[in-house]
Structure formats: structure tokens, C-alpha cells
Design an enzyme around this catalytic site. Structure first.
Site, PDB file in Angstrom:
ATOM      1  N   ASP A 105     -22.642  -6.990  23.874  1.00 23.77           N
ATOM      2  CA  ASP A 105     -21.787  -6.581  22.746  1.00 23.77           C
ATOM      3  C   ASP A 105     -21.659  -5.058  22.756  1.00 23.77           C
ATOM      4  O   ASP A 105     -22.115  -4.376  21.840  1.00 23.77           O
ATOM      5  CB  ASP A 105     -22.405  -7.084  21.428  1.00 23.77           C
ATOM      6  CG  ASP A 105     -21.508  -6.822  20.226  1.00 23.77           C
ATOM      7  OD1 ASP A 105     -20.365  -6.346  20.416  1.00 23.77           O
ATOM      8  OD2 ASP A 105     -21.960  -7.064  19.090  1.00 23.77           O
ATOM      9  N   TYR A 149     -27.192  -4.354  23.769  1.00 25.71           N
ATOM     10  CA  TYR A 149     -26.416  -3.640  22.734  1.00 25.71           C
ATOM     11  C   TYR A 149     -26.598  -4.368  21.402  1.00 25.71           C
ATOM     12  O   TYR A 149     -25.633  -4.780  20.768  1.00 25.71           O
ATOM     13  CB  TYR A 149     -24.919  -3.587  23.085  1.00 25.71           C
ATOM     14  CG  TYR A 149     -24.588  -3.064  24.466  1.00 25.71           C
ATOM     15  CD1 TYR A 149     -24.403  -1.699  24.665  1.00 25.71           C
ATOM     16  CD2 TYR A 149     -24.442  -3.936  25.549  1.00 25.71           C
ATOM     17  CE1 TYR A 149     -24.071  -1.213  25.929  1.00 25.71           C
ATOM     18  CE2 TYR A 149     -24.114  -3.454  26.809  1.00 25.71           C
ATOM     19  CZ  TYR A 149     -23.931  -2.099  26.993  1.00 25.71           C
ATOM     20  OH  TYR A 149     -23.610  -1.632  28.237  1.00 25.71           O
ATOM     21  N   CYS A 198     -14.835  -5.624  21.015  1.00 24.94           N
ATOM     22  CA  CYS A 198     -13.781  -5.222  20.069  1.00 24.94           C
ATOM     23  C   CYS A 198     -12.618  -4.569  20.812  1.00 24.94           C
ATOM     24  O   CYS A 198     -11.725  -4.013  20.181  1.00 24.94           O
ATOM     25  CB  CYS A 198     -14.340  -4.280  19.017  1.00 24.94           C
ATOM     26  SG  CYS A 198     -15.022  -2.786  19.716  1.00 24.94           S
ATOM     27  N   GLU A 219     -31.340  -1.818  22.487  1.00 27.22           N
ATOM     28  CA  GLU A 219     -30.428  -0.970  21.701  1.00 27.22           C
ATOM     29  C   GLU A 219     -30.861   0.485  21.883  1.00 27.22           C
ATOM     30  O   GLU A 219     -32.042   0.783  21.940  1.00 27.22           O
ATOM     31  CB  GLU A 219     -30.504  -1.416  20.231  1.00 27.22           C
ATOM     32  CG  GLU A 219     -29.998  -0.437  19.212  1.00 27.22           C
ATOM     33  CD  GLU A 219     -28.511  -0.107  19.335  1.00 27.22           C
ATOM     34  OE1 GLU A 219     -27.683  -1.020  19.524  1.00 27.22           O
ATOM     35  OE2 GLU A 219     -28.187   1.096  19.245  1.00 27.22           O
ATOM     36  N   CYS A 261       0.840  -1.202   0.000  1.00 25.58           N
ATOM     37  CA  CYS A 261       0.000   0.000   0.000  1.00 25.58           C
ATOM     38  C   CYS A 261       0.873   1.249   0.000  1.00 25.58           C
ATOM     39  O   CYS A 261       1.779   1.377   0.809  1.00 25.58           O
ATOM     40  CB  CYS A 261      -0.908  -0.010   1.225  1.00 25.58           C
ATOM     41  SG  CYS A 261      -1.819   1.521   1.414  1.00 25.58           S
ATOM     42  N   CYS A 319      -8.018   2.021  -1.341  1.00 24.95           N
ATOM     43  CA  CYS A 319      -7.563   1.408  -0.096  1.00 24.95           C
ATOM     44  C   CYS A 319      -7.679  -0.095  -0.251  1.00 24.95           C
ATOM     45  O   CYS A 319      -8.696  -0.599  -0.727  1.00 24.95           O
ATOM     46  CB  CYS A 319      -8.436   1.900   1.057  1.00 24.95           C
ATOM     47  SG  CYS A 319      -8.262   0.912   2.552  1.00 24.95           S
ATOM     48  N   CYS A 372      -4.065   0.873   8.697  1.00 31.27           N
ATOM     49  CA  CYS A 372      -3.448  -0.440   8.897  1.00 31.27           C
ATOM     50  C   CYS A 372      -2.230  -0.348   9.825  1.00 31.27           C
ATOM     51  O   CYS A 372      -1.585   0.688   9.917  1.00 31.27           O
ATOM     52  CB  CYS A 372      -3.002  -1.025   7.564  1.00 31.27           C
ATOM     53  SG  CYS A 372      -4.375  -1.518   6.512  1.00 31.27           S
TER      54      CYS A 372
HETATM   55  N1  SAH Z   1     -24.682  -6.573  18.526  1.00 34.04           N
HETATM   56  C1  SAH Z   1     -24.711  -5.712  17.382  1.00 34.04           C
HETATM   57  C2  SAH Z   1     -24.194  -4.296  17.640  1.00 34.04           C
HETATM   58  C3  SAH Z   1     -22.925  -4.162  18.417  1.00 34.04           C
HETATM   59  S1  SAH Z   1     -22.210  -2.556  18.425  1.00 34.04           S
HETATM   60  C4  SAH Z   1     -24.017  -6.352  16.212  1.00 34.04           C
HETATM   61  O1  SAH Z   1     -23.338  -7.361  16.357  1.00 34.04           O
HETATM   62  O2  SAH Z   1     -24.126  -5.842  15.093  1.00 34.04           O
HETATM   63  C5  SAH Z   1     -22.744  -1.863  19.904  1.00 34.04           C
HETATM   64  C6  SAH Z   1     -24.160  -1.323  19.858  1.00 34.04           C
HETATM   65  O3  SAH Z   1     -24.450  -0.776  21.157  1.00 34.04           O
HETATM   66  C7  SAH Z   1     -24.380  -0.196  18.877  1.00 34.04           C
HETATM   67  O4  SAH Z   1     -25.487  -0.525  18.071  1.00 34.04           O
HETATM   68  C8  SAH Z   1     -24.700   1.018  19.768  1.00 34.04           C
HETATM   69  O5  SAH Z   1     -25.643   1.895  19.182  1.00 34.04           O
HETATM   70  C9  SAH Z   1     -25.277   0.371  20.998  1.00 34.04           C
HETATM   71  N2  SAH Z   1     -25.174   1.113  22.260  1.00 34.04           N
HETATM   72  C10 SAH Z   1     -24.223   1.988  22.645  1.00 34.04           C
HETATM   73  N3  SAH Z   1     -24.448   2.423  23.899  1.00 34.04           N
HETATM   74  C11 SAH Z   1     -25.570   1.801  24.331  1.00 34.04           C
HETATM   75  C12 SAH Z   1     -26.301   1.816  25.555  1.00 34.04           C
HETATM   76  N4  SAH Z   1     -25.910   2.562  26.590  1.00 34.04           N
HETATM   77  N5  SAH Z   1     -27.390   1.053  25.652  1.00 34.04           N
HETATM   78  C13 SAH Z   1     -27.803   0.267  24.605  1.00 34.04           C
HETATM   79  N6  SAH Z   1     -27.143   0.216  23.424  1.00 34.04           N
HETATM   80  C14 SAH Z   1     -26.049   0.959  23.280  1.00 34.04           C
END
Ligand code: SAH
Length: 452
Positions: free
Chosen positions: A379, A310, A407, A331, A71, A158, A80
Site C-alpha cells: 500500500d 507500507y 491511490c 512502515e 459549492c 467545504c 473537487c
Molecule cells: N496501509 C496503511 C498506510 C498506507 S499510506 C493504511 O491503509 O492506512 C502509505 C504509507 O507508506 C504511509 O504510512 C507512509 O509513511 C509509508 N511509507 C512511505 N514510504 C515508505 C517506505 N519507503 N518504506 C516504508 N513505508 C513507507
């Protein structure tokens, strides 16, 4: 040691940020783009009290894992981190990072399962957000921010993006030249176009273009639509997102569709998934399927009540709906909840419901209503879970299993440590490489309630 000195360093480790590190006169010296085992001559660029930052001048001993980066902007763009080594070496670093972080921060002593690496480490990203600006000579810049800065590194393509994203950027350059569209300046807070946001549904090929603008409208909408859809017929929708705030947050709350339906549809784990601009979606669909399959294996959802906190557009929970008794998703972003509800409906899933709420507050309310899920899926964003949420789940809901997708290994380890103090034990962990060539790594952990 002084600034600009050239010193010989043996690289003995890699930081969480992906930089090589060694010692000189007892002081840690960080040298990016190096590999453990290498010996380099580094120029000292920055000297602090206890550590220094250097830059490779010459590699005296090369690692067998070293490869030539393919790259042009690798050393300028902050995207990266591991393009100078083969992918096996990158996976080993990521595996060790997860394993070491769980141990060091969470005091969790387990051997994670092998990392699930990507088969395709090129052009895997289904989403890109390109900042737009001008350089000091008034030349248009579209690209990525340099590491830890808001300086845009302009580029044509990219290696992590599908070719359509490159074409969209090329057409936007032409459109800006042709139309009255101005670009936003972070200094003066004036100008229209802030970000070009593109998404691709890999399974269907559908593409969404979303322009983040410092206003409600653009003047030459028809020209924009014509130019974009002519160059990339797979574009199914074009959306304007209004963001007038002086903020680092890319997207504003309001979207207006100027072409198509405002969303694209992907297929993930056999489910039709509708995606609108504000809904979170894992950036690597192929790897997301592996992640979700592992989460399902850990959750073992047959006949269970599963609380998906989440939940974004509902994806993880919905992949478990075929065997689970019930799915409850929570969410905070209303558009994502709307997508989740529609995703359940269009896949004929009847045992899932979704709440638009803060995860911690919703968990408390659900616990008060007497809901006792068998499995809780977590998550959260990078910062991890609220302490209050951990208490509610561990002390009031007391599910048999918690499956935590993260993550950020550091906040994951911290939160797993807290769950362990509250009667849970980490049983298994699997790192999943959703982000080949970058410093990021995903991980899914299974915790079980320790029965007295
Ligand atoms: N599980 C999903 C999204 C994960 S990302 C997937 O795998 O695609 C994390 C998510 O948490 C996002 O959608 C974000 O909008 C949400 N989020 C962030 N803060 C939050 C809170 N305080 N309560 C509920 N959801 C929340």
C-alpha cells in the site's frame, strides 16, 4: 486557432485529471468541467504546439448527467473535480480510468469488479489541512490551494468536511485576531502559523487539532485551548507541529501536545485505532472499511503469514489478524509504527509485529532471514513501489498472493506490469471510491503466482 478564440468542441473523453477533452482542427483541446458527449463553446486560454486549454463559454448540448454544483468555490478551489455531474457518472469515469490505465500502462487485460462507490458523498473526509496566509492586502486567508498553485482560496466551509472542521477554522480566525499569533508567508519565510490540520474519528466523534507552526511554541496557549474546546467540545487533543523548513511538505517531524493525550481513537472494522498526527490514516473511514474488507477477501489470510508493507498505523494487517497466522508490518514513520504496536496491543492482537524501516530494505532483510510470507500486502504512497522491492518480493519471497492497494492507477498499473513480468498474474481488481467528487480513486488488486 488563436488565444481568446471561441471554438465549438464536442467532448469525446475525460483525462486522468478529470478534464473533458475534444478536438478542434485536429488539435486536442482540454475543457475542464465538461462531460463526455457535451458540445460546448470554449474560449481558448492557452495554446501549445499540440494541444490547447479552454474554458466553457456556453454549453450547446448538455449531458443528462450534468447537475448544478452546490459549492461556491468549486471553480476556484483545487479540491473537487466532478461536482458538475451526478455521482453515477463520476463512478463510471473512475471505473473506466482504472480499467483503461491497467490496460494501457500495465498491459493488463482484466475486467475490474464494479467500483465500490460511497453512500455518503458529503462531509466524508476525516482529515483536512488548511494552509494559512495573507493576501496582497494583508487579509487573512484560510482555505485550500487553487489547482496547481500556492494561492490560497479562502472559504468558510467545504462540502467534503464535517461541520466541526468549519467551526475550528472559524475559531482560529477569531484567535488570530485576538492573539499575537502571526501567519507564515511563503515569500518572506516569516510568521508563525503555516497550516491548520484537523482530524475526526468518525466512529467516536473525537477531534484532533494540530497547528503547524514555524517555531517551537505559541504565546497564548491557554487562550487557544479555551477557545477551541469551548466551541468544539469533541476536541480531545491539541498538538503543535514544528515545521521551520522551506518546504512543500506540510508536517514537520516534531510534535508537542498542549492539550489532551496527543492522539484520538477511532473504530475501524471493529478495531480500536489510535491515531497520532504523523500517522497516515485513510481519509474516508466508511469507504476504508469497504477497501479493507475487499483486501481481506483477496488476501484470504486464514492461517497465512501476511507481510503488510507500507503499513501506516497497522490498519490493513490488523483487520486480518483474527484469521491469519502472523502479521508482519513495515512502515518508515516511527510515530506510525508506535501507533501500530499500540493498536495491536489495545485490540489484544498477539500475532502481529511491526518494523520501522524502509519497505524495500526490510523486505530484503526479511527474505535473508528466510521469511517466506504467503501473502504480501502493498500500500505504497502515490509514487508506487521501488523496483528493488518488486524484485525482492517477486524473486526472493515468492508469496502465493500479492494484494496491492493504491491511490494512483498509473503507478499501480506500472508495478502490476512489472510483477506480471516476474511470474505473477493479475487475477482481480476493484476500484474503491475513497474520494467522491474529487479526481482521485483508490484500487485494490489481487495478483497470484503463476505455478509452472
Ligand atoms: N496501509 C496503511 C498506510 C498506507 S499510506 C493504511 O491503509 O492506512 C502509505 C504509507 O507508506 C504511509 O504510512 C507512509 O509513511 C509509508 N511509507 C512511505 N514510504 C515508505 C517506505 N519507503 N518504506 C516504508 N513505508 C513507507
Amino acid at each position: 486557432m488563436n488565444k481568446n478564440d471561441i471554438v465549438t468542441i464536442e467532448i469525446t473523453g475525460i483525462t486522468a485529471e478529470g478534464s473533458g477533452v475534444g478536438r478542434h482542427e485536429g488539435m486536442a483541446v482540454f475543457v475542464p468541467n465538461t462531460i463526455e458527449g457535451e458540445v460546448v463553446q470554449a474560449r481558448i486560454l492557452k495554446l501549445q504546439k499540440n494541444f490547447a486549454h479552454g474554458k466553457i463559454e456556453e454549453i450547446l448540448k448538455k449531458s443528462p448527467d450534468r447537475i448544478e454544483s452546490d459549492c461556491e468555490v468549486y471553480h476556484k478551489c483545487g479540491g473537487c473535480t466532478y461536482r458538475h455531474m451526478n455521482y453515477e457518472a463520476e463512478c463510471a469515469i473512475k471505473y473506466n480510468r482504472v480499467s483503461d490505465t491497467l490496460k494501457r500502462i500495465g498491459k493488463i487485460d482484466i475486467v475490474p469488479e464494479p467500483i465500490l462507490g460511497g453512500e455518503d458523498i458529503k462531509a466524508y473526509r476525516n482529515k483536512a489541512q488548511f494552509p494559512v496566509g495573507m493576501d496582497e492586502n494583508g487579509k487573512l486567508q484560510i482555505g485550500f490551494y487553487a489547482e496547481r498553485s500556492h494561492r490560497i482560496v479562502d472559504f468558510d466551509s467545504c462540502g467534503l468536511h464535517p461541520p466541526e472542521f468549519t467551526t475550528v477554522v472559524k475559531v482560529m480566525r477569531e484567535y488570530i485576531a485576538k492573539s499575537s499569533m502571526t501567519v507564515y508567508s511563503e515569500t518572506t519565510k516569516r510568521g508563525l502559523l503555516r497550516h491548520i490540520y484537523v482530524r475526526k474519528a468518525f466512529a467516536t466523534g473525537e477531534i484532533m487539532v494540530c497547528l503547524v507552526i514555524n517555531s517551537n511554541r505559541i504565546k497564548e496557549e491557554v487562550l487557544l485551548t479555551e477557545m477551541l474546546t469551548r466551541a468544539v467540545p469533541a476536541i480531545k487533543t491539541i498538538v503543535l507541529n514544528k515545521n521551520k523548513a522551506d518546504t512543500n511538505v506540510i508536517l514537520g517531524k516534531d510534535c508537542r501536545t498542549i492539550y489532551g493525550t496527543g492522539y484520538i481513537t477511532d473504530v475501524l472494522c471493529g478495531l480500536q485505532i489510535k491515531l497520532s498526527p504523523l500517522s497516515f490514516y485513510q481519509v474516508n473511514s466508511v469507504q476504508a472499511e469497504k477497501l479493507y474488507a475487499k483486501a481481506k477477501e483477496y488476501a484470504d489470510p486464514k492461517d497465512k503469514t501476511v507481510l503488510d508493507l507500507y503499513c501506516g498505523a497497522g490498519t490493513i494487517g490488523l483487520t486480518m489478524a483474527d484469521s491469519a497466522k502472523e502479521i508482519i508490518g513495515v512502515e518508515i514513520i516511527p510515530e506510525a509504527v508506535k501507533d501500530a504496536i499500540e493498536n495491536a496491543a489495545q485490540n489484544n492482537i498477539k500475532n502481529a509485529r511491526f518494523l520501522c524501516d524502509d519497505a524495500a530494505g526490510a523486505a530484503e532483510n526479511l527474505a535473508k532471514e528466510g521469511i517466506r510470507p504467503d501473502v504480501v500486502l502493498l500500500d505504497p504512497p502515490r509514487k508506487g513501489c521501488d523496483q528493488r522491492l518488486i524484485e525482492t518480493v517477486a524473486e526472493k519471497m515468492t508469496p502465493d498472493q500479492i494484494v496491492y492497494v493504491s491511490c494512483d492507477p498509473a503507478t499501480l498499473a506500472r508495478d502490476c506490469g512489472l510483477f506480471e513480468e516476474k511470474g505473477y498474474q493479475v487475477i482481480a481488481a476493484t476500484p474503491v471510491d475513497l474520494f467522491p467528487r474529487t479526481k482521485h480513486v483508490e484500487c485494490v488488486v489481487l495478483m497470484s503466482r503463476v505455478k509452472e
